[in-house]
Design an enzyme around this catalytic site. Structure first.
Site, PDB file in Angstrom:
ATOM      1  N   ALA A   9       0.804  -1.227   0.000  1.00  0.00           N
ATOM      2  CA  ALA A   9       0.000   0.000   0.000  1.00  0.00           C
ATOM      3  C   ALA A   9       0.834   1.273   0.000  1.00  0.00           C
ATOM      4  O   ALA A   9       0.312   2.350  -0.287  1.00  0.00           O
ATOM      5  CB  ALA A   9      -0.937   0.009   1.209  1.00  0.00           C
ATOM      6  N   ASP A 102       7.965  -5.004  -0.920  1.00  0.00           N
ATOM      7  CA  ASP A 102       9.232  -4.387  -1.335  1.00  0.00           C
ATOM      8  C   ASP A 102      10.439  -5.171  -0.839  1.00  0.00           C
ATOM      9  O   ASP A 102      11.538  -4.629  -0.745  1.00  0.00           O
ATOM     10  CB  ASP A 102       9.302  -2.937  -0.863  1.00  0.00           C
ATOM     11  N   GLY A 139      14.932  -2.854  14.531  1.00  0.00           N
ATOM     12  CA  GLY A 139      14.568  -3.341  15.853  1.00  0.00           C
ATOM     13  C   GLY A 139      15.324  -4.615  16.177  1.00  0.00           C
ATOM     14  O   GLY A 139      15.513  -5.470  15.311  1.00  0.00           O
ATOM     15  N   GLU A 154      13.009  -1.471  19.645  1.00  0.00           N
ATOM     16  CA  GLU A 154      13.346  -0.607  18.517  1.00  0.00           C
ATOM     17  C   GLU A 154      14.739  -0.017  18.702  1.00  0.00           C
ATOM     18  O   GLU A 154      15.195   0.198  19.829  1.00  0.00           O
ATOM     19  CB  GLU A 154      12.314   0.509  18.370  1.00  0.00           C
ATOM     20  N   ASN A 223      13.906   0.766  -0.680  1.00  0.00           N
ATOM     21  CA  ASN A 223      13.313   2.061  -0.353  1.00  0.00           C
ATOM     22  C   ASN A 223      13.747   3.177  -1.293  1.00  0.00           C
ATOM     23  O   ASN A 223      13.104   4.226  -1.338  1.00  0.00           O
ATOM     24  CB  ASN A 223      13.658   2.446   1.086  1.00  0.00           C
ATOM     25  N   LYS A 346      11.998  -8.618 -39.689  1.00  0.00           N
ATOM     26  CA  LYS A 346      10.821  -8.314 -38.873  1.00  0.00           C
ATOM     27  C   LYS A 346       9.662  -9.190 -39.333  1.00  0.00           C
ATOM     28  O   LYS A 346       9.260  -9.130 -40.490  1.00  0.00           O
ATOM     29  CB  LYS A 346      10.468  -6.823 -38.999  1.00  0.00           C
ATOM     30  N   HIS A 358      24.103  -9.344 -45.883  1.00  0.00           N
ATOM     31  CA  HIS A 358      24.456  -7.979 -45.515  1.00  0.00           C
ATOM     32  C   HIS A 358      23.493  -6.951 -46.091  1.00  0.00           C
ATOM     33  O   HIS A 358      22.941  -7.107 -47.170  1.00  0.00           O
ATOM     34  CB  HIS A 358      25.891  -7.616 -45.947  1.00  0.00           C
ATOM     35  N   TYR A 382       5.071  -1.831 -46.850  1.00  0.00           N
ATOM     36  CA  TYR A 382       4.066  -0.884 -46.349  1.00  0.00           C
ATOM     37  C   TYR A 382       3.628   0.049 -47.466  1.00  0.00           C
ATOM     38  O   TYR A 382       4.458   0.718 -48.092  1.00  0.00           O
ATOM     39  CB  TYR A 382       4.661  -0.099 -45.181  1.00  0.00           C
ATOM     40  N   SER A 400      21.970  -7.740 -55.940  1.00  0.00           N
ATOM     41  CA  SER A 400      22.175  -6.587 -55.066  1.00  0.00           C
ATOM     42  C   SER A 400      21.222  -5.454 -55.413  1.00  0.00           C
ATOM     43  O   SER A 400      20.878  -5.241 -56.578  1.00  0.00           O
ATOM     44  CB  SER A 400      23.623  -6.093 -55.188  1.00  0.00           C
TER      45      SER A 400
END
Length: 451
Positions: A9, A102, A139, A154, A223, A346, A358, A382, A400
């Site tokens: 929280a 954490d 503590g 503590e 932290n 891709k 290449h 595209y 080429s």
């Protein structure tokens, strides 16, 4: 039977971030995800995550049907957080394991030991402790010879003699819920912060036993960014030691990073400045790096990758990648292929023994076996509105500086002449020449000078 409660929280102001602290990433997973993963082998009956700051963002970041979220709208301490569970666990008769969102380095084996000690000794509560080299700020826990907790003091309240005790409270607890539920409504905020502390409940529930964790690094909390970096170093050391002991060679381990979700087989060699991330799997005999990034990809046996980036892709046995290649978008490369320098693939599938040596871009393409892609070949996939596929048959060769304008299909055994721009399908066993005929004008320079 055990229910797990994870405290998530807090805001984490020292992180100096708009992102809730528990959602900060450590080695590819958020802090709180690592905590959740550590308890899964315990098979808890319920998993309760207590959220507060940016609650909706935390919920969105932890989309899992196995999690239940409990809101702590005002953060008034750890005791107050657990008080929010009272209506959710009404009538429950088992144990409650309390973890911090954490504290991401806890091992499952440590939690198993904590639970076993708790249940074997029928404790009202069992707490995790550790001996720190420098316990300042923590503590101190004082126990008798049987590890029964006598006192928790503590740091600010410790006498000089008490400060010599380096056994600290790690903030990880296992409670018998019936005992804790009776105490929770009576907690008081008698402290400078006006918060309700869970440690106050520990001393009131009955017999409390401490379990010491040998590796104090397991209980380190996050932290700030410095502590996050320290935790990453610890995690990396664990992961790399594990793989080296399993037969993987890491050349200059300090310059290599490996997520703990990566799978490696023996006789894999990882060279300097290489980073392996996500759900990557690399099979035996492969050599990766130097200077490579592999993410969420599957590499077969005896693959080499030099100075290249491979994401969300699959590479079969014996293929050579790089230098300076980029595979992405679910590229699939067959066996014994060569993907050379300055090549980008891709969403492209290549058959076995295909070479793209290449200076080429293949996007949204499928190529068969024994294809040779000449230098400078690109697929123009595209059209300004959507992307189209290019299909290249077996044993086809492109000269080429060829451009294949999709959608287009080249059959088997096709030759594309150098410099061609191919816009129409080409049948099997054909030569395609798609360029302007060369024109030579003799004496052109002299004539242009006279004018």
């Amino acid at each position: 039977m055990v229910v797990v409660a994870i405290l998530a929280a807090g805001r984490g102001t020292r992180m100096k971030s708009d992102l809730p602290k528990v959602l900060h990433s450590l080695g590819g997973r958020s802090l709180v995800e690592r905590v959740i993963d550590s308890v899964e082998p315990l098979s808890p009956s319920r998993r309760l995550v207590i959220v507060g700051y940016q609650a909706e963002q935390v919920k969105t970041g932890l989309q899992s049907p196995n999690l239940e979220f409990v809101e702590q709208t005002v953060q008034l301490g750890t005791g107050h957080a657990i008080q929010q569970l009272l209506p959710h666990l009404e009538g429950y008769r088992g144990d409650l394991l309390v973890l911090n969102g954490d504290v991401p380095l806890l091992r499952t084996q440590t939690l198993e030991q904590l639970l076993q000690t708790h249940q074997t000794n029928q404790n009202a509560a069992t707490i995790l402790t550790s001996h720190l080299p420098n316990p300042k700020g923590y503590g101190r826990v004082f126990c008798n010879g049987n590890n029964i907790v006598q006192q928790i003091v503590e740091d600010k309240d410790c006498s000089p003699a008490q400060r010599q005790n380096h056994r600290i409270n790690a903030g990880i607890y296992c409670f018998r819920w019936e005992n804790l539920a009776q105490v929770l409504p009576h907690l008081e905020a008698n402290n400078a912060q006006k918060e309700y502390y869970l440690t106050d409940a520990v001393t009131q529930v009955g017999q409390v036993m401490a379990v010491d964790v040998e590796d104090y690094q397991e209980i380190l909390g996050i932290n700030d960014r410095l502590q996050l970096a320290t935790a990453y170093e610890i995690l990396q050391r664990r992961v790399k030691e594990q793989w080296m002991m399993a037969g993987v060679t890491l050349i200059d381990p300090n310059s290599i990073t490996i997520d703990d979700t990566v799978e490696l087989q023996p006789d894999v060699i990882i060279e300097p400045q290489t980073h392996l991330r996500g759900s990557t799997v690399i099979q035996s005999g492969s050599r990766i790096g130097p200077g490579s990034l592999i993410e969420n990809s599957q590499l077969g046996a005896n693959v080499t990758v030099h100075y290249s980036v491979v994401t969300d892709s699959t590479i079969q046995d014996g293929t050579k990648i790089g230098p300076y290649a980029h595979l992405r978008g679910h590229a699939q490369v067959g066996a014994n292929c060569r993907i050379g320098n300055f090549v980008e693939l891709k969403n492209t599938e290549l058959g076995d023994r295909t070479n793209v040596a290449h200076l080429s871009y293949l996007g949204d393409a499928t190529a068969g076996t024994q294809v040779n892609i000449g230098a400078g070949t690109i697929t123009a996939n595209y059209d300004g509105v959507k992307k189209h596929r290019t299909k290249i048959g077996d044993r086809t060769k492109t000269g080429s500086n060829s451009v294949l304008v999709a959608p287009v299909t080249l059959g088997d055994d096709v030759y594309v002449a150098a410099g061609s721009t191919v816009t129409e399908d080409v049948p099997n066993d054909s030569l395609v020449i798609a360029r302007t005929r060369q024109v030579i004008k003799l004496g052109w320079r002299r004539k242009s000078g006279e004018s």
